[in-house]
Motif scaffolding. Structure first.
Motif, PDB file in Angstrom:
ATOM      1  N   GLU A 184       0.866  -1.386   0.122  1.00 18.96           N
ATOM      2  CA  GLU A 184       0.174  -0.048   0.092  1.00 18.96           C
ATOM      3  C   GLU A 184       0.890   1.398   0.031  1.00 18.96           C
ATOM      4  O   GLU A 184       1.960   1.471   0.705  1.00 18.96           O
ATOM      5  N   ARG A 216      -2.746   3.388  -3.307  1.00 16.43           N
ATOM      6  CA  ARG A 216      -3.085   2.211  -3.870  1.00 16.43           C
ATOM      7  C   ARG A 216      -2.712   1.185  -3.102  1.00 16.43           C
ATOM      8  O   ARG A 216      -1.789   1.119  -2.270  1.00 16.43           O
ATOM      9  N   GLN A 217      -3.366  -0.026  -3.416  1.00 24.19           N
ATOM     10  CA  GLN A 217      -3.093  -1.213  -2.751  1.00 24.19           C
ATOM     11  C   GLN A 217      -3.188  -2.446  -3.638  1.00 24.19           C
ATOM     12  O   GLN A 217      -4.033  -2.301  -4.509  1.00 24.19           O
ATOM     13  N   GLU A 218      -2.192  -3.146  -3.763  1.00 15.49           N
ATOM     14  CA  GLU A 218      -2.171  -4.175  -4.609  1.00 15.49           C
ATOM     15  C   GLU A 218      -0.975  -5.330  -4.236  1.00 15.49           C
ATOM     16  O   GLU A 218      -0.193  -5.057  -3.314  1.00 15.49           O
ATOM     17  N   GLU A 219      -1.174  -6.481  -4.758  1.00 14.34           N
ATOM     18  CA  GLU A 219      -0.160  -7.616  -4.465  1.00 14.34           C
ATOM     19  C   GLU A 219       0.725  -7.545  -5.547  1.00 14.34           C
ATOM     20  O   GLU A 219       0.380  -7.863  -6.772  1.00 14.34           O
ATOM     21  N   ASN A 220       1.929  -7.577  -5.155  1.00 13.42           N
ATOM     22  CA  ASN A 220       2.980  -7.311  -5.958  1.00 13.42           C
ATOM     23  C   ASN A 220       4.307  -8.385  -5.755  1.00 13.42           C
ATOM     24  O   ASN A 220       4.240  -8.929  -4.560  1.00 13.42           O
ATOM     25  N   ARG A 267       3.572  -5.181 -11.438  1.00 15.01           N
ATOM     26  CA  ARG A 267       2.164  -4.398 -11.326  1.00 15.01           C
ATOM     27  C   ARG A 267       1.020  -5.574 -11.903  1.00 15.01           C
ATOM     28  O   ARG A 267       1.093  -6.221 -12.591  1.00 15.01           O
ATOM     29  N   SER A 268      -0.024  -5.571 -11.066  1.00 16.17           N
ATOM     30  CA  SER A 268      -1.092  -6.553 -11.186  1.00 16.17           C
ATOM     31  C   SER A 268      -2.269  -5.921 -12.001  1.00 16.17           C
ATOM     32  O   SER A 268      -2.908  -6.704 -12.785  1.00 16.17           O
ATOM     33  N   LYS A 269      -2.198  -4.567 -12.239  1.00 12.07           N
ATOM     34  CA  LYS A 269      -3.462  -3.913 -12.656  1.00 12.07           C
ATOM     35  C   LYS A 269      -3.055  -3.328 -14.308  1.00 12.07           C
ATOM     36  O   LYS A 269      -3.794  -2.528 -14.881  1.00 12.07           O
ATOM     37  N   GLN A 282       0.625 -10.971 -14.071  1.00  8.83           N
ATOM     38  CA  GLN A 282       1.354  -9.667 -13.557  1.00  8.83           C
ATOM     39  C   GLN A 282       2.457  -9.027 -14.772  1.00  8.83           C
ATOM     40  O   GLN A 282       2.872  -9.915 -15.519  1.00  8.83           O
TER      41      GLN A 282
END
Ligand SMILES: Nc1ncnc2c1ncn2[C@@H]1O[C@H](COP(=O)(O)OP(=O)(O)OP(=O)(O)O)[C@@H](O)[C@H]1O
Length: 595
Positions: A184, A216-220, A267-269, A282
C-alpha cells in the motif's frame, strides 16, 4: 527450479550453438546493419571526427566504451530536456572516439511500456504499439537533426529486450531474491512509482508533476533490495566516482544508509507491459523493464535470449561505462539497477552521471507538465551546432539552467559567428590575397614559446582535461580562449598592413602571423568537434582538408604542427552564419546561464 527456468535453460542449450551472442568484436559489420544506425545522423552527415575508428578494426579484441542516455518515456514527444541529455552523451561519445583508445558504443532509445503510455494511446484512440511507433520515430528524427552519433537505438517493445528482461528477472527469482507481498502506498502515475512520504509535498503531491499521488493497494512481487544494502554502500565507498557529480553521490549514499527498502517490481493491474515469466497475471514494473534496455541495446533486435546469453553478456560489450541521466532518475540507476545486477551476478556499470534540469520559470521542463521548449523549433531555426553549443557551454553539466532566446542569440553570435567564424574568414581572406591561398610555412617551425603555439598547447590540454571530467562548459571555454587570443593577436599584429606595405622581413612576419592564427584555428576546430561537429567539419574543409581526413582525426592531432608549407586552403566561405532573426520561442525565463 520452476518450469519457466527449465524452459529457459533448455533453450539456452539448444540455441547457444545455433545463434551465438552478438559480439562487440563484430561491431563494424553489425554497426552498419543496426536499426539505430540506419537512422543515425552519421549516415547523412558524417560529421564525427574519428567516426571511422570502429570500421577500421583497429581496436579488435578490446572492450568498447559503452555510454548511454536515459531511455526516454514515449508518453509524449521529446522536448529540450530530452535533447539536452542526448546531446551531452553524444559529446562524450564523440570525445571518446577521438581518443581512439577503444571502440565506442553509444546507446539511446525509448521506454515504451506502462500505465502512462497506455493512457496516452487511449487518449489518441490508437493502440499502445502504434502510439509507441509514432513517438519513437519522433525521437529518432530529432536525434538525426541534432547530429546524434547513435550506435544503437533500443526500444523496450523489441523482442530481444522482452526476452532479456524476462531471463534476468527469472534468474533473480530463482535465486530467491524476489517474493510476493501486499503493498500500500501513494503512487505517482507521472513518475510511474510509489512515493516515499518524504518525497511528497503537502497533501501527497508529487513535487515534479504537481499532481496528487493516489493511495493504492495491490499484491506485487518485491525485490529484496535490503539484502544488498551493505554491498551498495561498499560500492560507493570503493568507487567514489560511481555516482557523479559529488553532491549526487552523497545523496545516493544518504538514501542507502537510511535503509534500502525492498521494492515492488511488478504490477497486477497494468496490461501494457512485459509479463512476469513465472506469473503471467502480472506485468513487470516499467522502470525495471526499462533499465534492462541498456543491456538489450547490445543485442540484435530479434536475437534469442537465454540464461546462457546473460552469462556471455560481456561478449556483447556489457557493462556500460557510463549511464548519463537526469537527477530525477538517480535512485533507479544508482541504487536499484546495481542491486539487480548484483543479484543476477552480472557486472555493474562503471559510472552514473546525473546532470541537472533545464528549467522554465524555475521549474523542471517535463513532458507531463507540458512546460517544455520544443527542440524542433530551435534546431530548425538555428541549426544543430548553435543549440548544442549553447546548452553545453551555458549550463554547467551537473547544474540546472534556464533558457532565454535573447541570451542564446547573443552567445552563439559572439562565440561561434564572431570569435571563431570571423577570425577564420578574415585570415583566409588575407591568405588568399597575399599568399595565393597556400600555407606559407611549416606550422611546426614556430618556436614553442610563440604566443599562439604556447597558448593553444596549454588550452588544448585544459580542454581535454575538462572533457575527461565531463565539464563540457569548461571544455568550450578552454577552446574559446584560443580563438579569443587569436583575435587579439590579429589586432595587435595587424598583418594586413605589413603584408601590403612592409619590407621582406615584415612580410615574412605577416605571413607567420597568418600561419599561426590558422594553425590555432585548426586546433580549435578539432577540440570543439565533439560539441559542434558541423562547424568543425566546415572549418577543416576551409582549411583545405577532406571529410575523409577529418573523420580519421584523433586527439593526437591537437598537437601544434598540422598545417604544412604549400598546403592549399579553400576560398573563404562563412562557416557559421550570424543569427539575425526574430525569436522563435515564446518569451521564456528572463535570465539564462550557470547556477
Ligand atoms: N527538464 C529537463 N532537463 C534536463 N533533462 C531532462 C529534463 N526533462 C527530462 N530530461 C531528461 O530525460 C530524462 C527523463 O526522461 P522522461 O522521458 O521521463 O522525460 P520527462 O520529460 O522528465 O517526463 P515526465 O515529465 O513525463 O516525467 C531525465 O532523466 C533527463 O535525462
Amino acid at each position: 527450479m520452476n518450469t519457466a527456468s527449465r524452459l529457459l535453460q533448455q533453450h539456452a542449450g539448444s540455441c547457444a550453438l545455433r545463434q551465438p551472442i552478438r559480439s562487440w568484436r563484430d561491431l563494424p559489420r553489425k554497426r552498419a546493419a543496426s536499426p539505430g544506425h540506419r537512422t543515425c545522423a552519421r549516415r547523412k552527415t558524417c560529421t564525427s571526427a574519428a567516426a571511422g575508428n570502429q570500421a577500421s578494426g583497429e581496436h579488435s579484441g578490446q572492450k568498447p566504451y559503452v555510454v548511454t542516455t536515459p531511455l526516454y518515456y514515449v508518453n509524449a514527444a521529446p522536448h529540450m530536456g530530452s535533447a539536452y541529455s542526448t546531446i551531452a552523451t553524444d559529446v562524450a561519445a564523440r570525445f571518446h572516439r577521438l581518443k581512439k583508445e577503444q571502440p565506442v558504443v553509444f546507446i539511446t532509445g525509448t521506454d515504451e511500456h506502462g500505465e502512462k503510455i497506455a493512457a496516452a494511446a487511449e487518449a489518441k484512440q490508437v493502440s499502445p504499439q502504434d502510439h509507441c511507433d509514432t513517438v519513437a520515430a519522433e525521437f529518432k528524427d530529432l536525434w538525426e537533426k541534432f547530429d546524434i552519433s547513435t550506435d544503437s537505438f533500443v526500444r523496450t517493445t523489441q523482442p530481444s529486450h522482452e526476452r532479456l528482461v524476462q531471463a534476468l528477472l527469472q534468474r533473480i527469482y530463482d535465486k530467491g531474491d524476489i517474493y510476493k507481498a501486499a503493498y500500500e502506498g501513494h503512487y505517482c502515475v507521472g513518475c510511474e512509482k510509489y512515493m516515499d512520504e518524504e518525497e511528497m509535498g503537502p497533501n501527497h503531491t508529487c513535487p515534479t508533476h504537481r499532481t496528487e499521488c493516489k493511495l493504492r493497494q495491490e499484491e506485487n512481487y518485491f525485490f529484496k533490495l535490503s539484502k544488498y544494502q551493505q554491498q551498495l554502500e561498499q560500492l560507493l565507498q570503493d568507487q567514489p566516482d560511481f555516482v557523479q557529480p559529488a553532491p549526487r553521490r552523497n545523496e545516493v549514499l544518504g538514501w542507502i544508509k537510511s535503509g534500502a527498502k525492498d521494492f515492488s517490481i511488478s504490477r497486477s493491474k497494468v496490461e501494457w507491459g512485459i509479463r512476469i515469466p513465472w506469473d503471467p497475471s502480472q506485468t513487470i514494473y516499467v522502470w525495471i523493464d526499462a533499465l534492462h534496455g541498456y543491456m538489450s541495446a547490445l543485442l540484435d533486435d530479434n536475437q534469442d535470449v537465454s540464461l546462457h546469453t546473460l552469462d556471455r553478456i560481456t561478449e556483447a560489450g556489457w557493462p556500460a561505462d557510463v549511464h548519463v541521466i537526469g537527477k530525477d532518475i538517480l535512485r533507479f540507476h544508482a541504487v536499484m539497477w546495481p542491486a539487480l545486477l548484483m543479484s543476477a551476478e552480472l557486472p555493474l556499470p562503471g559510472k552514473v552521471f546525473a546532470h541537472g534540469f533545464l528549467t522554465k520559470d524555475g521549474h523542471k521542463m517535463g513532458k507531463s507538465l507540458g512546460n517544455v521548449l520544443d527542440p524542433n523549433v530551435l534546431v530548425d531555426a538555428y541549426g544543430s551546432d548553435a543549440v548544442r553549443f549553447f546548452f553545453l557551454k551555458e549550463v554547467t553539466f551537473g547544474s540546472d539552467g534556464d533558457f532565454s532566446e535573447e541570451r542564446f542569440q547573443n552567445i552563439v553570435n559572439a562565440n561561434l559567428a564572431n570569435d571563431i567564424g570571423n577570425l577564420l574568414n578574415r585570415s583566409l581572406n588575407l591568405l588568399h590575397k597575399f599568399c595565393d591561398g597556400e600555407y606559407p610555412v611549416d606550422s611546426s617551425d614556430a618556436p614553442e614559446s610563440a604566443v599562439l603555439r604556447e597558448l593553444a598547447t596549454r588550452q588544448a590540454e585544459a580542454a581535454v582535461q575538462a572533457y575527461e571530467r565531463w565539464d563540457f562548459s569548461g571544455a568550450a571555454e578552454a577552446v574559446l580562449a584560443i580563438s579569443g587570443r587569436g583575435n587579439g593577436y590579429m589586432e595587435e599584429q595587424a598583418p594586413w598592413g605589413t603584408l601590403k606595405k612592409g619590407n621582406d622581413e615584415q612580410k615574412a612576419q605577416g605571413r607567420q602571423v597568418l600561419a599561426d592564427v590558422l594553425e590555432a584555428l585548426r586546433i580549435v576546430a578539432l577540440l570543439i568537434s565533439p560539441i559542434t561537429p558541423r562547424l568543425a567539419l566546415a572549418m577543416y574543409t576551409q582549411l583545405g582538408f577532406s571529410e575523409e581526413h577529418f573523420k580519421q582525426l584523433s586527439l593526437a592531432d591537437v598537437a601544434w604542427g598540422g598545417l604544412k608549407e604549400g598546403h592549399a586552403l579553400s576560398k573563404p566561405v562563412p562557416v557559421f552564419k550570424r543569427i539575425d532573426q526574430e525569436f522563435v520561442t515564446e518569451p521564456a525565463a528572463a535570465v539564462a546561464g550557470k547556477r
